[in-house]
Write an enzyme that holds these catalytic residues in place. Structure first.
Site, short mmCIF file in Angstrom:
data_model
loop_
_atom_site.label_atom_id
_atom_site.label_comp_id
_atom_site.label_asym_id
_atom_site.label_seq_id
_atom_site.Cartn_x
_atom_site.Cartn_y
_atom_site.Cartn_z
N LYS A 1 0.83 -1.21 0.00
CA LYS A 1 0.00 0.00 0.00
C LYS A 1 0.87 1.27 0.00
O LYS A 1 2.06 1.20 0.32
CB LYS A 1 -0.91 -0.02 1.23
N TYR B 1 13.82 31.68 5.77
CA TYR B 1 12.58 32.40 6.06
C TYR B 1 12.41 32.69 7.54
O TYR B 1 12.76 31.86 8.39
CB TYR B 1 11.38 31.56 5.59
N ARG C 1 -10.37 -0.02 15.11
CA ARG C 1 -10.19 0.81 13.93
C ARG C 1 -11.16 0.33 12.85
O ARG C 1 -12.11 1.02 12.52
CB ARG C 1 -8.73 0.71 13.48
N MET D 1 9.78 25.22 0.83
CA MET D 1 9.02 24.29 -0.03
C MET D 1 9.96 23.42 -0.87
O MET D 1 9.77 22.21 -0.98
CB MET D 1 8.08 25.06 -0.94
C1 LIG Z 1 -0.28 -1.76 6.90
C2 LIG Z 1 -0.78 -3.05 7.46
C3 LIG Z 1 0.10 -4.13 7.69
C4 LIG Z 1 1.60 -4.02 7.57
O1 LIG Z 1 2.14 -3.62 8.82
P1 LIG Z 1 3.72 -3.47 9.02
O2 LIG Z 1 3.86 -3.02 10.44
O3 LIG Z 1 4.17 -2.44 8.04
O4 LIG Z 1 4.33 -4.80 8.75
C5 LIG Z 1 -0.46 -5.34 8.06
N1 LIG Z 1 -1.80 -5.48 8.22
C6 LIG Z 1 -2.65 -4.44 8.07
C7 LIG Z 1 -4.11 -4.66 8.31
C8 LIG Z 1 -2.17 -3.20 7.70
O5 LIG Z 1 -3.03 -2.17 7.57
#
Ligand SMILES: *Cc1c(COP(=O)(O)O)cnc(C)c1O
Length: 369
Positions: A38, A264, A136, A313
């Site tokens: 992801k 800045y 979550r 930036m």
């Molecule tokens: C992002 C995610 C992972 C990966 O976790 P890591 O700590 O990066 O290994 C695994 N399971 C779910 C549900 C996630 O959202």
């Protein structure tokens, strides 16, 4: 290697292979492996990483959203892809690209079943997510009956796996909480198996889970950060190799007199004769303002050069007083010899955040020896 010439994120696929093999060595041969790609493979290059993992034999890939999965399919990835957090408006697209959705709530299950029935699928693979304490996403333990009632007599979809996610797998102080999550998940799986009459495969562990709770690997594990070279502990980091190396160059050097300011809002004032280097990387590239004012440092010719004043930036200025360097020299922001974890810690954040923050403006270069 030739000087990179401009701000570049090098992506070392041999480091990815090393990390994959290391993580695989921590699980049993019969446990499946899911590579989490992801967020552009944690800010690197999602397609290149997915292709490499596919060639190494990963059993599954996972993305957060449908459009990430679509990009992988359009790039020719054939490995099963779990979509962790799909939205109903994308369910048709998801089915069209043969992506496998996480069913994380009664609403999502109901909506997905409607879409699958309308498209006349048979046994379309879905994965049921259970909430065991992260609070979550996910069904609750007492939703098992609801799920069974909704699937009664339905052939459009089939539960191929069930999963949950640990809230604090990297934190030894939360061991009791994690063990309780594992126990709760085991219980849910048992009751669901009995009602279904078959056993969907189970998975719960992320990278730190693999390392700290190998007894809970069930039939599959899910690893993200470990593949990219970070393990949420110094001891594990020593075994892994960072995949992403963020490099830039010295654009200009300046001699600064005492009491002159830099940048800045004149946030830095010099207390002596200084040499500063201006680098072509800023908050639009992912180096947030929290790294400014001596929090973060980069590495020039092996020496640490702190970021002075406010992050702009498109630029940062660093103090190179006493460092032998010239305009055009290469600069390492983070990578193999100066980790993203340390860089992130300098601004009180974590490797996950700085890795995924590197914006699309930064050129990606694959290293695949
Ligand atoms: C992002 C995610 C992972 C990966 O976790 P890591 O700590 O990066 O290994 C695994 N399971 C779910 C549900 C996630 O959202």
């Amino acid at each position: 290697m030739a000087n990179i010439g401009e701000t570049t994120l090098e992506i070392d696929l041999s480091a990815l292979e090393h990390n994959y093999r290391y993580l695989k060595s921590k699980i049993s041969d019969s446990t499946k492996f899911l590579g989490v790609v992801k967020a552009f493979a944690y800010g690197s290059d999602m397609v290149a990483v997915a292709k490499k993992l596919e060639s190494l034999g990963t059993d599954y890939l996972a993305v957060a959203y449908v459009k990430e999965g679509v990009l992988l399919r359009e790039s020719g990835i054939k490995t099963p892809i779990l979509v962790l957090h799909p939205q109903p408006m994308n369910f048709e697209l998801l089915i069209y690209y043969h992506l496998e959705p996480s069913m994380y709530s009664p609403r999502i299950l109901k909506r997905f079943l409607e879409t699958a029935e309308r498209l006349q699928t048979t046994d379309y693979p879905v994965h049921i997510k259970f909430n065991t304490g992260l609070n979550r996403l996910g069904f609750w333990e007492n939703d098992v009956e609801y799920i069974m009632q909704h699937l009664e007599g339905k052939t459009a979809i089939k539960i191929v796996s069930i999963f949950s996610h640990l809230a604090a797998s990297e934190d030894s102080k939360e061991k009791a909480f994690s063990l309780n999550q594992i126990e709760c998940f085991t219980k849910i799986a048992k009751s669901l198996d009995q009602l279904l009459g078959y056993k969907p495969f189970r998975h719960m562990l992320n990278t730190s889970g693999i390392l700290n709770y190998p007894e809970a690997q069930f039939e599959m594990v899910r690893s993200g950060i470990g593949l990219y070279g970070y393990g949420n502990s110094a001891a594990i980091d020593a075994q892994l190799k960072p995949v992403a190396n963020l490099k830039t160059v010295v654009s200009q050097l300046h001699k600064i007199e005492p009491n002159e300011s830099v940048g800045y809002n004149r946030a830095f004032t010099s207390d002596g004769y200084k040499t500063t280097a201006t680098l072509p990387i800023g908050h639009a590239d992912g180096i947030g303002r929290q790294y400014g004012n001596m929090k973060g440092s980069v590495s020039i010719n092996g020496k640490p050069a702190p970021i002075i004043g406010n992050v702009c930036m498109d630029m940062i200025m660093v103090d190179v007083t006493g460092i032998e360097c010239k305009e055009g020299d290469e600069v390492l922001v983070f990578g193999a010899s100066s980790s993203a974890e340390q860089f992130a810690a300098s601004a009180k954040t974590i490797s996950y955040e700085i890795l995924t923050a590197i914006s699309s403006r930064v050129k990606r270069v694959l290293i695949d020896p």
